[in-house]
Design a protein around this motif. Sequence first.
Motif, short mmCIF file in Angstrom:
data_model
loop_
_atom_site.label_atom_id
_atom_site.label_comp_id
_atom_site.label_asym_id
_atom_site.label_seq_id
_atom_site.Cartn_x
_atom_site.Cartn_y
_atom_site.Cartn_z
N SER A 38 -24.50 15.33 8.30
CA SER A 38 -24.28 14.68 9.60
C SER A 38 -22.85 14.89 10.07
N GLU A 39 -22.61 14.60 11.33
CA GLU A 39 -21.24 14.71 11.86
C GLU A 39 -20.28 13.85 11.05
N ARG A 40 -20.70 12.63 10.74
CA ARG A 40 -19.82 11.73 9.98
C ARG A 40 -19.50 12.32 8.60
N GLU A 41 -20.53 12.87 7.95
CA GLU A 41 -20.31 13.47 6.63
C GLU A 41 -19.38 14.66 6.72
N GLN A 73 -15.79 13.55 7.11
CA GLN A 73 -15.22 13.08 5.85
C GLN A 73 -14.95 14.24 4.90
N ARG A 130 -14.19 13.70 14.90
CA ARG A 130 -15.54 13.94 15.39
C ARG A 130 -15.53 15.02 16.48
#
Length: 238
Positions: free
Chosen positions: A32-35, A38, A44
């Motif tokens: 995902s974008e969040r992963e 990180q 983002r």
Amino acid sequence: MDTDTSRPKYELVADAIDRRAGELNPHDALPSERELMQQLNVSRMTVRRAIEQLVRRGLVYQVHGSGTFVADPAVVTKTLHLTSFTEDMVQRGLTPTTTVLSSATTQATAEVARRLGIQPGDEVFCLERLRLADGSPMALERVHLPPLGIDFATIDPATSLYAQMEARGWTVERAAQTIEAVNLDHTQARALDQAVGAAALRVTRVSFNDAGQPVEHAMTIYRGDRYGYDLVISRHAG
């Protein structure tokens, strides 16, 4: 991640995501974008710009509400960004070639004249080509160019028309396209190395310069197993 400071950060991130995609199978989901934020320690916005670049290059595709997935390298996916066939293939790391089927100055039919805003019987340049990528047939194309003050005898039918038109002062700025599902007839199937009746996409396009003048009418038949379109649509205006 590569730390080459001579390139924009989103391009480095795109390379890093592409390497991750290379470890997956076609149609597998990317993190995902969040992963990715990180894992790569970036914002983002940087991740989104990187993914947009990979989508344009046909390396990944997005499904709204589901995520980003690895593209099938056997299928060329085109966005609605206006590009030539040559640009599309080069952007995807494929080598474009062209077989010229016919090239001649002729008289515009009523339909071609209507599309180009000229009179029936006016002189037009008609070019029919088989377009290939890495030697594999991809598309059959018929193009009509209106009288633009160009000596049609100087046109190289085996290379990009857009580039040649731009060099002569006619830059394509936008286009109106219609995309239809069709089945290949005998002639089309033989040229595209497909079975008669195989699925294909027919794209009819009228291209305009920045003054809104029609400068090209094209009808292209794309192999259904090698070509697709990515559309981004919105439920609400704006």
